[in-house]
Design a protein around this motif. Structure first.
Motif, PDB file in Angstrom:
ATOM      1  N   TRP A 167      12.047  65.135  42.132  1.00 37.41           N
ATOM      2  CA  TRP A 167      10.685  65.681  41.956  1.00 37.41           C
ATOM      3  C   TRP A 167      10.240  65.643  40.500  1.00 37.41           C
ATOM      4  O   TRP A 167       9.062  65.435  40.207  1.00 37.41           O
ATOM      5  CB  TRP A 167      10.630  67.121  42.466  1.00 37.41           C
ATOM      6  CG  TRP A 167       9.451  67.866  41.907  1.00 37.41           C
ATOM      7  CD1 TRP A 167       8.164  67.839  42.377  1.00 37.41           C
ATOM      8  CD2 TRP A 167       9.431  68.702  40.748  1.00 37.41           C
ATOM      9  NE1 TRP A 167       7.346  68.624  41.585  1.00 37.41           N
ATOM     10  CE2 TRP A 167       8.113  69.160  40.572  1.00 37.41           C
ATOM     11  CE3 TRP A 167      10.416  69.120  39.845  1.00 37.41           C
ATOM     12  CZ2 TRP A 167       7.741  70.009  39.530  1.00 37.41           C
ATOM     13  CZ3 TRP A 167      10.048  69.963  38.810  1.00 37.41           C
ATOM     14  CH2 TRP A 167       8.730  70.389  38.666  1.00 37.41           C
ATOM     15  N   ARG A 168      11.164  65.830  39.563  1.00 38.22           N
ATOM     16  CA  ARG A 168      10.786  65.892  38.152  1.00 38.22           C
ATOM     17  C   ARG A 168      10.049  64.640  37.699  1.00 38.22           C
ATOM     18  O   ARG A 168       9.228  64.703  36.782  1.00 38.22           O
ATOM     19  CB  ARG A 168      12.041  66.088  37.281  1.00 38.22           C
ATOM     20  CG  ARG A 168      12.782  67.386  37.537  1.00 38.22           C
ATOM     21  CD  ARG A 168      14.057  67.470  36.723  1.00 38.22           C
ATOM     22  NE  ARG A 168      14.855  68.633  37.092  1.00 38.22           N
ATOM     23  CZ  ARG A 168      16.024  68.931  36.565  1.00 38.22           C
ATOM     24  NH1 ARG A 168      16.537  68.140  35.623  1.00 38.22           N
ATOM     25  NH2 ARG A 168      16.691  70.002  36.957  1.00 38.22           N
ATOM     26  N   LEU A 169      10.326  63.515  38.335  1.00 41.40           N
ATOM     27  CA  LEU A 169       9.708  62.255  37.934  1.00 41.40           C
ATOM     28  C   LEU A 169       8.450  61.925  38.729  1.00 41.40           C
ATOM     29  O   LEU A 169       7.814  60.909  38.485  1.00 41.40           O
ATOM     30  CB  LEU A 169      10.725  61.115  38.076  1.00 41.40           C
ATOM     31  CG  LEU A 169      11.838  61.151  37.025  1.00 41.40           C
ATOM     32  CD1 LEU A 169      12.964  60.201  37.410  1.00 41.40           C
ATOM     33  CD2 LEU A 169      11.290  60.815  35.640  1.00 41.40           C
ATOM     34  N   SER A 170       8.080  62.787  39.667  1.00 38.25           N
ATOM     35  CA  SER A 170       6.823  62.602  40.385  1.00 38.25           C
ATOM     36  C   SER A 170       5.658  62.945  39.462  1.00 38.25           C
ATOM     37  O   SER A 170       5.839  63.621  38.438  1.00 38.25           O
ATOM     38  CB  SER A 170       6.785  63.515  41.614  1.00 38.25           C
ATOM     39  OG  SER A 170       6.656  64.880  41.210  1.00 38.25           O
ATOM     40  N   PRO A 171       4.446  62.492  39.772  1.00 36.50           N
ATOM     41  CA  PRO A 171       3.297  62.882  38.938  1.00 36.50           C
ATOM     42  C   PRO A 171       3.179  64.390  38.778  1.00 36.50           C
ATOM     43  O   PRO A 171       2.917  64.883  37.674  1.00 36.50           O
ATOM     44  CB  PRO A 171       2.107  62.279  39.684  1.00 36.50           C
ATOM     45  CG  PRO A 171       2.685  61.089  40.386  1.00 36.50           C
ATOM     46  CD  PRO A 171       4.059  61.504  40.813  1.00 36.50           C
ATOM     47  N   HIS A 172       3.386  65.127  39.861  1.00 39.85           N
ATOM     48  CA  HIS A 172       3.316  66.587  39.760  1.00 39.85           C
ATOM     49  C   HIS A 172       4.430  67.125  38.872  1.00 39.85           C
ATOM     50  O   HIS A 172       4.229  68.065  38.088  1.00 39.85           O
ATOM     51  CB  HIS A 172       3.398  67.232  41.148  1.00 39.85           C
ATOM     52  CG  HIS A 172       3.382  68.729  41.107  1.00 39.85           C
ATOM     53  ND1 HIS A 172       4.525  69.486  41.219  1.00 39.85           N
ATOM     54  CD2 HIS A 172       2.364  69.608  40.933  1.00 39.85           C
ATOM     55  CE1 HIS A 172       4.212  70.772  41.132  1.00 39.85           C
ATOM     56  NE2 HIS A 172       2.913  70.873  40.967  1.00 39.85           N
ATOM     57  N   GLY A 173       5.622  66.546  38.981  1.00 36.89           N
ATOM     58  CA  GLY A 173       6.730  66.995  38.148  1.00 36.89           C
ATOM     59  C   GLY A 173       6.466  66.778  36.671  1.00 36.89           C
ATOM     60  O   GLY A 173       6.714  67.661  35.841  1.00 36.89           O
ATOM     61  N   ILE A 174       5.965  65.598  36.314  1.00 41.60           N
ATOM     62  CA  ILE A 174       5.650  65.319  34.912  1.00 41.60           C
ATOM     63  C   ILE A 174       4.567  66.265  34.408  1.00 41.60           C
ATOM     64  O   ILE A 174       4.675  66.830  33.312  1.00 41.60           O
ATOM     65  CB  ILE A 174       5.218  63.849  34.739  1.00 41.60           C
ATOM     66  CG1 ILE A 174       6.344  62.890  35.156  1.00 41.60           C
ATOM     67  CG2 ILE A 174       4.784  63.575  33.302  1.00 41.60           C
ATOM     68  CD1 ILE A 174       7.573  62.934  34.289  1.00 41.60           C
ATOM     69  N   ASP A 175       3.513  66.446  35.207  1.00 44.08           N
ATOM     70  CA  ASP A 175       2.443  67.378  34.823  1.00 44.08           C
ATOM     71  C   ASP A 175       3.004  68.767  34.538  1.00 44.08           C
ATOM     72  O   ASP A 175       2.633  69.426  33.566  1.00 44.08           O
ATOM     73  CB  ASP A 175       1.403  67.499  35.947  1.00 44.08           C
ATOM     74  CG  ASP A 175       0.534  66.261  36.105  1.00 44.08           C
ATOM     75  OD1 ASP A 175       0.562  65.388  35.208  1.00 44.08           O
ATOM     76  OD2 ASP A 175      -0.166  66.174  37.129  1.00 44.08           O
TER      77      ASP A 175
END
Length: 242
Positions: A167-175
């Motif tokens: 998840w950390r590398l998903s767009p939401h995770g980065i945001d």
């Protein structure tokens, strides 16, 4: 914000006619079934810490995709575990939550606390939902150690761990990580990449993570930013002509 409605219809085709040919349930499109939705409703109040509610839902999606690649895994263990895995952060003092996972330091004692408390809360929720008691011990064992335990107890544990980290590398995770630590997008991408790659158990999650890192890298390229600038210029010209 996620784009949910179109800004234009460049094709000129009737949108309703196009939509009529779309399958209602194509492969890869998922939903919460009623049992899992009931678990979510009880878990959600405990997940309103550092955006854990949204994190949990996105991690659920990743776990569901990983289950498709691992039919030998018990989805009835994995999916409740991922929905409940971070409920324990609600029992950590709010001012200490981010300190627990801060780069270059952290508070391992608080990580352990959230795991123990998460298992306790999960047990109460699963019992209230009258969930399959045979599976509850496996679910609680996954939650109690999902961050601190370096090895995977089972394929179910591996999937939960991998979905949580990827998840950390998903767009939401980065945001989310950007705002946790005041990082720009490039810094957040590099931090998340170093915390994910090399720490995943399944080949499928490793491939997902590489793909997400690559896509996020492209968002930072000057060539991509030039494309966005061209779109904004074109939109401005269209508005001026109107």
């Amino acid at each position: 914000m996620t784009k949910l409605q179109p800004a234009a219809n460049h094709s000129g085709l009737d949108a309703a006619a196009v939509a009529s040919g779309i399958e209602p349930h194509p492969a890869g499109v998922i939903a919460l079934d009623p049992v899992l939705a009931g678990i979510w409703e009880l878990a959600a109040p405990y997940l309103k810490v550092r955006d854990n509610d949204a994190h949990t839902l996105y991690a659920f999606g990743l776990a569901r995709a990983l289950l498709d690649a691992h039919p030998e895994a018990d989805a009835a263990v994995v999916l409740p575990a991922i929905l409940l895995h971070d409920t324990g952060w609600s029992q950590v003092p709010p001012g200490d939550v981010l300190a627990a996972i801060a780069p270059g330091g952290g508070r391992p004692d608080l990580v352990l606390l959230h795991e123990k408390e998460g298992a306790r809360l999960a047990a109460d929720i699963l019992i209230e939902c009258r969930y399959d008691r045979i599976r509850i011990p496996a679910i609680l064992n996954i939650i109690d150690g999902h961050d601190s335990r370096r090895e995977a107890l089972s394929i179910e544990d591996a999937i939960v761990k991998d979905a949580d980290k990827t998840w950390r590398l998903s767009p939401h995770g980065i945001d989310t990580v950007m705002d946790w630590f005041g990082l720009d997008r490039g810094q957040a991408l590099r931090l998340c990449s170093q915390r994910v790659h090399g720490h995943l158990f399944t080949a499928e999650a490793q491939a997902m993570a590489r793909a997400l890192s690559a896509l996020e890298s492209v968002t930072l390229w000057p060539q991509r930013n030039a494309c966005l600038a061209d779109l904004e210029t074109g939109a401005a010209r269209s508005r001026s002509r109107a």
